[in-house]
Design a protein around this motif. Structure first.
Motif, PDB file in Angstrom:
ATOM      1  N   SER A  25     127.394 -64.362 126.577  1.00  0.00           N
ATOM      2  CA  SER A  25     127.886 -64.156 125.203  1.00  0.00           C
ATOM      3  C   SER A  25     127.214 -62.943 124.569  1.00  0.00           C
ATOM      4  O   SER A  25     127.842 -62.188 123.825  1.00  0.00           O
ATOM      5  CB  SER A  25     127.620 -65.394 124.344  1.00  0.00           C
ATOM      6  N   ALA A  26     125.918 -62.763 124.855  1.00  0.00           N
ATOM      7  CA  ALA A  26     125.217 -61.590 124.317  1.00  0.00           C
ATOM      8  C   ALA A  26     125.840 -60.309 124.844  1.00  0.00           C
ATOM      9  O   ALA A  26     125.994 -59.325 124.112  1.00  0.00           O
ATOM     10  CB  ALA A  26     123.732 -61.657 124.682  1.00  0.00           C
ATOM     11  N   LEU A  27     126.245 -60.298 126.125  1.00  0.00           N
ATOM     12  CA  LEU A  27     126.881 -59.117 126.712  1.00  0.00           C
ATOM     13  C   LEU A  27     128.265 -58.852 126.148  1.00  0.00           C
ATOM     14  O   LEU A  27     128.760 -57.727 126.207  1.00  0.00           O
ATOM     15  CB  LEU A  27     127.001 -59.286 128.230  1.00  0.00           C
ATOM     16  N   ALA A  28     128.907 -59.888 125.623  1.00  0.00           N
ATOM     17  CA  ALA A  28     130.275 -59.749 125.122  1.00  0.00           C
ATOM     18  C   ALA A  28     130.329 -59.150 123.717  1.00  0.00           C
ATOM     19  O   ALA A  28     131.413 -58.939 123.178  1.00  0.00           O
ATOM     20  CB  ALA A  28     130.977 -61.111 125.137  1.00  0.00           C
ATOM     21  N   HIS A  29     129.180 -58.854 123.131  1.00  0.00           N
ATOM     22  CA  HIS A  29     129.133 -58.267 121.779  1.00  0.00           C
ATOM     23  C   HIS A  29     129.049 -56.745 121.902  1.00  0.00           C
ATOM     24  O   HIS A  29     128.171 -56.227 122.607  1.00  0.00           O
ATOM     25  CB  HIS A  29     127.914 -58.815 121.031  1.00  0.00           C
ATOM     26  N   PRO A  30     129.930 -56.003 121.232  1.00  0.00           N
ATOM     27  CA  PRO A  30     129.960 -54.534 121.405  1.00  0.00           C
ATOM     28  C   PRO A  30     128.637 -53.822 121.131  1.00  0.00           C
ATOM     29  O   PRO A  30     128.229 -52.970 121.915  1.00  0.00           O
ATOM     30  CB  PRO A  30     131.042 -54.078 120.418  1.00  0.00           C
ATOM     31  N   LEU A  31     127.945 -54.149 120.041  1.00  0.00           N
ATOM     32  CA  LEU A  31     126.696 -53.441 119.731  1.00  0.00           C
ATOM     33  C   LEU A  31     125.600 -53.831 120.723  1.00  0.00           C
ATOM     34  O   LEU A  31     124.842 -52.970 121.186  1.00  0.00           O
ATOM     35  CB  LEU A  31     126.235 -53.710 118.302  1.00  0.00           C
ATOM     36  N   ARG A  32     125.532 -55.099 121.082  1.00  0.00           N
ATOM     37  CA  ARG A  32     124.511 -55.505 122.052  1.00  0.00           C
ATOM     38  C   ARG A  32     124.742 -54.825 123.396  1.00  0.00           C
ATOM     39  O   ARG A  32     123.795 -54.403 124.060  1.00  0.00           O
ATOM     40  CB  ARG A  32     124.510 -57.027 122.209  1.00  0.00           C
ATOM     41  N   SER A  33     125.992 -54.708 123.765  1.00  0.00           N
ATOM     42  CA  SER A  33     126.328 -54.017 125.006  1.00  0.00           C
ATOM     43  C   SER A  33     125.895 -52.552 124.945  1.00  0.00           C
ATOM     44  O   SER A  33     125.338 -52.008 125.901  1.00  0.00           O
ATOM     45  CB  SER A  33     127.827 -54.134 125.267  1.00  0.00           C
ATOM     46  N   ARG A  34     126.098 -51.908 123.809  1.00  0.00           N
ATOM     47  CA  ARG A  34     125.689 -50.511 123.643  1.00  0.00           C
ATOM     48  C   ARG A  34     124.168 -50.371 123.672  1.00  0.00           C
ATOM     49  O   ARG A  34     123.635 -49.403 124.225  1.00  0.00           O
ATOM     50  CB  ARG A  34     126.246 -49.946 122.337  1.00  0.00           C
ATOM     51  N   ILE A  35     123.458 -51.333 123.084  1.00  0.00           N
ATOM     52  CA  ILE A  35     121.992 -51.306 123.109  1.00  0.00           C
ATOM     53  C   ILE A  35     121.503 -51.411 124.558  1.00  0.00           C
ATOM     54  O   ILE A  35     120.619 -50.664 124.982  1.00  0.00           O
ATOM     55  CB  ILE A  35     121.404 -52.430 122.227  1.00  0.00           C
ATOM     56  N   LEU A  36     122.091 -52.317 125.318  1.00  0.00           N
ATOM     57  CA  LEU A  36     121.709 -52.451 126.726  1.00  0.00           C
ATOM     58  C   LEU A  36     122.007 -51.172 127.499  1.00  0.00           C
ATOM     59  O   LEU A  36     121.207 -50.736 128.329  1.00  0.00           O
ATOM     60  CB  LEU A  36     122.436 -53.639 127.362  1.00  0.00           C
ATOM     61  N   ASP A  37     123.150 -50.552 127.220  1.00  0.00           N
ATOM     62  CA  ASP A  37     123.484 -49.281 127.871  1.00  0.00           C
ATOM     63  C   ASP A  37     122.459 -48.202 127.532  1.00  0.00           C
ATOM     64  O   ASP A  37     122.040 -47.433 128.402  1.00  0.00           O
ATOM     65  CB  ASP A  37     124.879 -48.809 127.457  1.00  0.00           C
ATOM     66  N   ALA A  38     122.053 -48.136 126.258  1.00  0.00           N
ATOM     67  CA  ALA A  38     121.067 -47.129 125.844  1.00  0.00           C
ATOM     68  C   ALA A  38     119.733 -47.356 126.539  1.00  0.00           C
ATOM     69  O   ALA A  38     119.085 -46.405 126.986  1.00  0.00           O
ATOM     70  CB  ALA A  38     120.904 -47.147 124.326  1.00  0.00           C
ATOM     71  N   LEU A  39     119.315 -48.610 126.660  1.00  0.00           N
ATOM     72  CA  LEU A  39     118.065 -48.910 127.355  1.00  0.00           C
ATOM     73  C   LEU A  39     118.162 -48.577 128.840  1.00  0.00           C
ATOM     74  O   LEU A  39     117.202 -48.114 129.440  1.00  0.00           O
ATOM     75  CB  LEU A  39     117.680 -50.381 127.154  1.00  0.00           C
ATOM     76  N   LYS A  40     119.323 -48.815 129.434  1.00  0.00           N
ATOM     77  CA  LYS A  40     119.514 -48.496 130.853  1.00  0.00           C
ATOM     78  C   LYS A  40     119.516 -46.977 131.061  1.00  0.00           C
ATOM     79  O   LYS A  40     118.891 -46.471 131.981  1.00  0.00           O
ATOM     80  CB  LYS A  40     120.838 -49.096 131.334  1.00  0.00           C
ATOM     81  N   ALA A  41     120.201 -46.250 130.190  1.00  0.00           N
ATOM     82  CA  ALA A  41     120.331 -44.799 130.356  1.00  0.00           C
ATOM     83  C   ALA A  41     119.050 -44.047 129.983  1.00  0.00           C
ATOM     84  O   ALA A  41     118.679 -43.088 130.657  1.00  0.00           O
ATOM     85  CB  ALA A  41     121.498 -44.281 129.528  1.00  0.00           C
ATOM     86  N   ASP A  42     118.380 -44.487 128.918  1.00  0.00           N
ATOM     87  CA  ASP A  42     117.265 -43.709 128.374  1.00  0.00           C
ATOM     88  C   ASP A  42     115.905 -44.365 128.500  1.00  0.00           C
ATOM     89  O   ASP A  42     114.900 -43.773 128.126  1.00  0.00           O
ATOM     90  CB  ASP A  42     117.537 -43.391 126.901  1.00  0.00           C
ATOM     91  N   GLY A  43     115.852 -45.611 128.957  1.00  0.00           N
ATOM     92  CA  GLY A  43     114.577 -46.306 129.101  1.00  0.00           C
ATOM     93  C   GLY A  43     114.155 -47.014 127.828  1.00  0.00           C
ATOM     94  O   GLY A  43     114.919 -47.098 126.857  1.00  0.00           O
ATOM     95  N   PRO A  44     112.926 -47.552 127.804  1.00  0.00           N
ATOM     96  CA  PRO A  44     112.442 -48.317 126.657  1.00  0.00           C
ATOM     97  C   PRO A  44     112.562 -47.539 125.357  1.00  0.00           C
ATOM     98  O   PRO A  44     112.469 -46.306 125.344  1.00  0.00           O
ATOM     99  CB  PRO A  44     110.978 -48.589 127.002  1.00  0.00           C
TER     100      PRO A  44
END
Length: 198
Positions: A25-44
């Motif tokens: 459910s957390a992954l299904a939220h647009p902003l949470r998904s974008r936050i995870l993408d930013a952490l994956k792409a740019d690190g902590p």
């Protein structure tokens, strides 16, 4: 010793298999998904850096980070803080995956469907943004790619194709970038294979 199964190998590589409704459910939220993408792409990052990266208020980013932490997808990285007020966040693992065949809870299955729909809606939006911004010239235009193929495969063969594609992407995402003056950007690559008809 036999080769490990893809699931065992991915678990060893820090790829977490999600089966619970809360994380999906957390992954299904647009902003949470974008936050995870930013952490994956740019690190902590801190909540303020993530707010800037996603064009959101810091309070909103902070709230969604707490939800992601409760779902076990992000964690604090206190060793990065310069003082006690600064809070850094990082991904819990290298990535996540899910498979409908491994989910038995109806709520988790519905959340997985919503997360998958969001992934592909965002993929479509990213492609449209790239095409709108691309002027048809330059090195990035030359380097960008898209591919479509029709294959005749059994389910086992499709699993093999999936593993090979994921192995290539994993190898490139974990490699040490050379220490040189070459310009590198965050690159989004998406692939999906499934039975269909022309």
């Amino acid at each position: 010793m036999d080769d490990p199964t893809p699931q065992t190998r991915r678990a060893r590589e820090g790829i977490r298999t999600l089966t619970e409704a809360r994380a999906l459910s957390a992954l299904a939220h647009p902003l949470r998904s974008r936050i995870l993408d930013a952490l994956k792409a740019d690190g902590p990052a801190t909540a303020s850096r993530l707010a800037e990266a996603t064009d959101q208020a810091v309070g909103s980013a902070s709230h969604h980070l707490k939800v992601l932490a409760e779902a076990g997808l992000v964690e604090e990285a206190p060793e990065l803080a310069r003082d006690r007020r600064e809070r850094w966040w990082r991904l819990v693992g290298r990535g996540t995956r899910w498979s409908r065949s491994e989910i038995s809870d109806p709520a988790a299955l519905a959340a997985a469907d919503a997360a998958e729909a969001l992934v592909w809606r965002r993929t479509s939006e990213r492609v449209q943004e790239w095409l709108a911004a691309d002027d048809g010239t330059g090195e990035w235009t030359d380097a960008a790619f898209a591919t479509q193929n029709w294959l005749r495969l059994s389910p086992d063969e499709l699993r093999q194709v999936a593993e090979e594609v994921m192995d290539v992407l994993e190898r490139w995402s974990t490699r040490e970038a050379p220490d040189d003056d070459v310009q590198r950007e965050s690159i989004y690559v998406a692939a999906r294979g499934f039975p269909s008809r022309p």
